[in-house]
Design a protein around this motif. Structure first.
Motif, PDB file in Angstrom:
ATOM      1  N   GLN A 148       0.848  -1.185   0.000  1.00 39.62           N
ATOM      2  CA  GLN A 148       0.000   0.000   0.000  1.00 39.62           C
ATOM      3  C   GLN A 148       0.888   1.241   0.000  1.00 39.62           C
ATOM      4  OE1 GLN A 148      -3.460   0.052   0.020  1.00 39.62           O
ATOM      5  NE2 GLN A 148      -3.232  -2.143  -0.363  1.00 39.62           N
ATOM      6  N   PRO A 149       0.443   2.318  -0.647  1.00 46.05           N
ATOM      7  CA  PRO A 149       1.234   3.562  -0.584  1.00 46.05           C
ATOM      8  C   PRO A 149       1.348   4.040   0.864  1.00 46.05           C
ATOM      9  CG  PRO A 149      -0.472   3.717  -2.264  1.00 46.05           C
ATOM     10  CD  PRO A 149      -0.741   2.456  -1.482  1.00 46.05           C
ATOM     11  N   CYS A 150       2.521   4.551   1.229  1.00 48.00           N
ATOM     12  CA  CYS A 150       2.720   5.028   2.605  1.00 48.00           C
ATOM     13  C   CYS A 150       2.949   6.536   2.648  1.00 48.00           C
ATOM     14  CB  CYS A 150       3.893   4.295   3.250  1.00 48.00           C
ATOM     15  SG  CYS A 150       5.471   4.574   2.433  1.00 48.00           S
ATOM     16  N   LEU A 151       2.787   7.193   1.507  1.00 47.41           N
ATOM     17  CA  LEU A 151       3.016   8.633   1.434  1.00 47.41           C
ATOM     18  C   LEU A 151       1.715   9.369   1.189  1.00 47.41           C
ATOM     19  CD1 LEU A 151       6.170   8.677  -0.883  1.00 47.41           C
ATOM     20  CD2 LEU A 151       6.101   8.734   1.608  1.00 47.41           C
ATOM     21  N   THR A 152       1.590  10.523   1.819  1.00 45.67           N
ATOM     22  CA  THR A 152       0.471  11.424   1.579  1.00 45.67           C
ATOM     23  C   THR A 152       1.061  12.738   1.098  1.00 45.67           C
ATOM     24  OG1 THR A 152      -0.696  10.412   3.432  1.00 45.67           O
ATOM     25  CG2 THR A 152      -1.557  12.502   2.616  1.00 45.67           C
ATOM     26  N   PHE A 153       0.462  13.326   0.087  1.00 40.51           N
ATOM     27  CA  PHE A 153       0.964  14.568  -0.489  1.00 40.51           C
ATOM     28  C   PHE A 153       0.076  15.717  -0.034  1.00 40.51           C
ATOM     29  CE2 PHE A 153       2.236  11.012  -2.987  1.00 40.51           C
ATOM     30  CZ  PHE A 153       3.582  11.259  -3.208  1.00 40.51           C
ATOM     31  N   VAL A 154       0.704  16.790   0.437  1.00 37.37           N
ATOM     32  CA  VAL A 154      -0.031  17.942   0.930  1.00 37.37           C
ATOM     33  C   VAL A 154      -0.404  18.799  -0.272  1.00 37.37           C
ATOM     34  CG1 VAL A 154       0.057  19.974   2.427  1.00 37.37           C
ATOM     35  CG2 VAL A 154       1.237  17.854   3.109  1.00 37.37           C
ATOM     36  N   GLN A 203       5.310  19.258   0.042  1.00 42.34           N
ATOM     37  CA  GLN A 203       5.490  18.481   1.266  1.00 42.34           C
ATOM     38  C   GLN A 203       4.890  17.098   1.112  1.00 42.34           C
ATOM     39  OE1 GLN A 203       3.428  19.767   4.970  1.00 42.34           O
ATOM     40  NE2 GLN A 203       5.522  20.084   5.715  1.00 42.34           N
ATOM     41  N   VAL A 204       5.556  16.124   1.725  1.00 45.33           N
ATOM     42  CA  VAL A 204       5.075  14.756   1.721  1.00 45.33           C
ATOM     43  C   VAL A 204       5.062  14.267   3.172  1.00 45.33           C
ATOM     44  CG1 VAL A 204       7.376  13.766   1.322  1.00 45.33           C
ATOM     45  CG2 VAL A 204       5.362  12.482   0.637  1.00 45.33           C
ATOM     46  N   VAL A 205       4.062  13.449   3.508  1.00 48.67           N
ATOM     47  CA  VAL A 205       3.948  12.893   4.849  1.00 48.67           C
ATOM     48  C   VAL A 205       4.150  11.389   4.747  1.00 48.67           C
ATOM     49  CG1 VAL A 205       2.473  12.606   6.885  1.00 48.67           C
ATOM     50  CG2 VAL A 205       2.348  14.718   5.527  1.00 48.67           C
ATOM     51  N   VAL A 206       5.109  10.887   5.515  1.00 49.43           N
ATOM     52  CA  VAL A 206       5.388   9.455   5.558  1.00 49.43           C
ATOM     53  C   VAL A 206       4.613   8.878   6.728  1.00 49.43           C
ATOM     54  CG1 VAL A 206       7.166   7.683   5.789  1.00 49.43           C
ATOM     55  CG2 VAL A 206       7.697   9.823   4.606  1.00 49.43           C
ATOM     56  N   GLY A 207       3.800   7.860   6.419  1.00 49.80           N
ATOM     57  CA  GLY A 207       2.941   7.295   7.465  1.00 49.80           C
ATOM     58  C   GLY A 207       1.896   8.315   7.862  1.00 49.80           C
ATOM     59  N   ASN A 208       1.739   8.516   9.159  1.00 46.65           N
ATOM     60  CA  ASN A 208       0.734   9.469   9.646  1.00 46.65           C
ATOM     61  C   ASN A 208       1.319  10.730  10.254  1.00 46.65           C
ATOM     62  OD1 ASN A 208      -1.497   7.861   8.976  1.00 46.65           O
ATOM     63  ND2 ASN A 208      -1.140   6.595  10.792  1.00 46.65           N
ATOM     64  N   TYR A 239      10.490  21.057  -4.431  1.00 48.40           N
ATOM     65  CA  TYR A 239       9.447  20.567  -5.341  1.00 48.40           C
ATOM     66  C   TYR A 239       9.073  19.155  -4.908  1.00 48.40           C
ATOM     67  CZ  TYR A 239      12.090  23.921  -8.194  1.00 48.40           C
ATOM     68  OH  TYR A 239      12.774  25.019  -8.641  1.00 48.40           O
ATOM     69  N   VAL A 240       7.796  18.829  -4.985  1.00 48.17           N
ATOM     70  CA  VAL A 240       7.330  17.469  -4.725  1.00 48.17           C
ATOM     71  C   VAL A 240       6.406  17.075  -5.866  1.00 48.17           C
ATOM     72  CG1 VAL A 240       5.923  15.989  -3.238  1.00 48.17           C
ATOM     73  CG2 VAL A 240       7.556  17.580  -2.212  1.00 48.17           C
ATOM     74  N   PHE A 241       6.684  15.918  -6.457  1.00 46.18           N
ATOM     75  CA  PHE A 241       5.868  15.392  -7.553  1.00 46.18           C
ATOM     76  C   PHE A 241       5.266  14.072  -7.108  1.00 46.18           C
ATOM     77  CE2 PHE A 241       9.358  17.857  -9.387  1.00 46.18           C
ATOM     78  CZ  PHE A 241       8.639  18.798 -10.094  1.00 46.18           C
ATOM     79  N   ASP A 242       3.946  14.001  -7.120  1.00 45.12           N
ATOM     80  CA  ASP A 242       3.273  12.781  -6.699  1.00 45.12           C
ATOM     81  C   ASP A 242       3.349  11.733  -7.815  1.00 45.12           C
ATOM     82  OD1 ASP A 242       1.135  13.077  -8.566  1.00 45.12           O
ATOM     83  OD2 ASP A 242      -0.011  14.271  -7.148  1.00 45.12           O
ATOM     84  N   PRO A 243       2.887  10.511  -7.556  1.00 40.21           N
ATOM     85  CA  PRO A 243       3.006   9.450  -8.556  1.00 40.21           C
ATOM     86  C   PRO A 243       2.302   9.733  -9.890  1.00 40.21           C
ATOM     87  CG  PRO A 243       2.557   8.504  -6.414  1.00 40.21           C
ATOM     88  CD  PRO A 243       2.403   9.990  -6.276  1.00 40.21           C
ATOM     89  N   MET A 244       1.384  10.673  -9.918  1.00 37.40           N
ATOM     90  CA  MET A 244       0.672  10.962 -11.162  1.00 37.40           C
ATOM     91  C   MET A 244       1.357  12.063 -11.990  1.00 37.40           C
ATOM     92  SD  MET A 244      -1.335   8.622 -10.598  1.00 37.40           S
ATOM     93  CE  MET A 244      -2.072   8.676 -12.188  1.00 37.40           C
ATOM     94  N   ALA A 245       2.448  12.630 -11.497  1.00 40.34           N
ATOM     95  CA  ALA A 245       3.134  13.716 -12.203  1.00 40.34           C
ATOM     96  C   ALA A 245       3.692  13.223 -13.529  1.00 40.34           C
ATOM     97  CB  ALA A 245       4.259  14.278 -11.338  1.00 40.34           C
ATOM     98  N   GLU A 246       3.524  14.031 -14.549  1.00 38.72           N
ATOM     99  CA  GLU A 246       4.015  13.699 -15.888  1.00 38.72           C
ATOM    100  C   GLU A 246       5.459  14.162 -16.037  1.00 38.72           C
ATOM    101  OE1 GLU A 246       2.324  12.070 -18.246  1.00 38.72           O
ATOM    102  OE2 GLU A 246       0.470  11.934 -17.072  1.00 38.72           O
ATOM    103  N   GLN A 247       6.175  13.562 -16.984  1.00 42.48           N
ATOM    104  CA  GLN A 247       7.564  13.927 -17.252  1.00 42.48           C
ATOM    105  C   GLN A 247       7.688  15.424 -17.574  1.00 42.48           C
ATOM    106  OE1 GLN A 247       9.630  11.688 -16.316  1.00 42.48           O
ATOM    107  NE2 GLN A 247      10.131  10.260 -17.958  1.00 42.48           N
ATOM    108  N   GLU A 248       6.764  15.949 -18.345  1.00 44.90           N
ATOM    109  CA  GLU A 248       6.804  17.360 -18.732  1.00 44.90           C
ATOM    110  C   GLU A 248       6.754  18.264 -17.499  1.00 44.90           C
ATOM    111  OE1 GLU A 248       7.072  20.813 -20.918  1.00 44.90           O
ATOM    112  OE2 GLU A 248       7.365  18.776 -21.632  1.00 44.90           O
TER     113      GLU A 248
END
Length: 190
Positions: A34-40, A45-50, A58-67
């Motif tokens: 299961q994913p363990c990261l939450t993106f604000v 900012q990224v939150v690991v666990g709770n 810069y923070v790019f979530d898993p849906m971020a495109e290369q562009e």
């Protein structure tokens, strides 16, 4: 303050850190991971666990495109490159974390304009576009390409089986340099 400078340039920030998180791969999904990261939202900012929050430039979530990754975190470096500044993009992470995908993507010359093309092909394309705009200027471009793996430095441009020992040294005048690294011959406009 120079009106043509961006806010980031004015701050004099030499190093910026981007975090790109890849989606779970099929093997991980099949194993019940299961994913363990939450993106604000709206924040780098990224939150690991709770409870463990980490902030980056810069923070790019898993849906971020290369562009998006390229435009946001790499393209600004190229503006400085043609004003005479050095620029480095370093991909760091454990095996399987997505470094190769982010840097190269699924690139072949036939896929030059595909959305999966990574940082390196995009940078090369932009450098040659800028070079053509500066036809009256002399531009010399050399390329080196290395990988550090298990504390060994691998020259990715050296095709020889007898690869020379490569080391990192600090020169008082030139700063940090990689010794014995193969440098590509100056490149011509394609």
């Amino acid at each position: 303050m120079n009106p043509s400078m961006s806010k980031d340039e004015d701050k004099g920030i030499a190093v910026r850190v981007a975090l790109r998180c890849r989606p779970l791969v099929p093997k991980e999904v099949n194993e019940g991971c299961q994913p363990c990261l939450t993106f604000v939202p709206g924040e780098p900012q990224v939150v690991v666990g709770n409870d463990k929050a980490f902030t980056y430039d810069y923070v790019f979530d898993p849906m971020a495109e290369q562009e998006e990754v390229y435009t946001t975190s790499v393209s600004p470096l190229l503006s400085g490159l043609f004003r005479g500044y050095h620029a480095t993009v370093l991909a760091y992470g454990q095996t399987g974390s997505g470094k190769t995908f982010s840097m190269g993507g699924t690139y072949t010359s036939a896929q030059e304009n595909e959305p999966t093309v990574g940082v390196i092909p995009r940078v090369i394309r932009r450098i040659f576009q800028e070079r053509e705009k500066r036809a009256s200027s002399e531009v010399t471009l050399t390329v080196s390409y290395l990988e550090i793996y298990n504390e060994d430095i691998l020259d990715l441009l050296c095709g020889s089986k007898d690869k020379p020992a490569i080391s990192i040294r600090e020169d008082p005048k030139e700063g940090i340099k990689v010794c014995s690294l193969q440098r590509g011959v100056p490149m011509a406009t394609p």
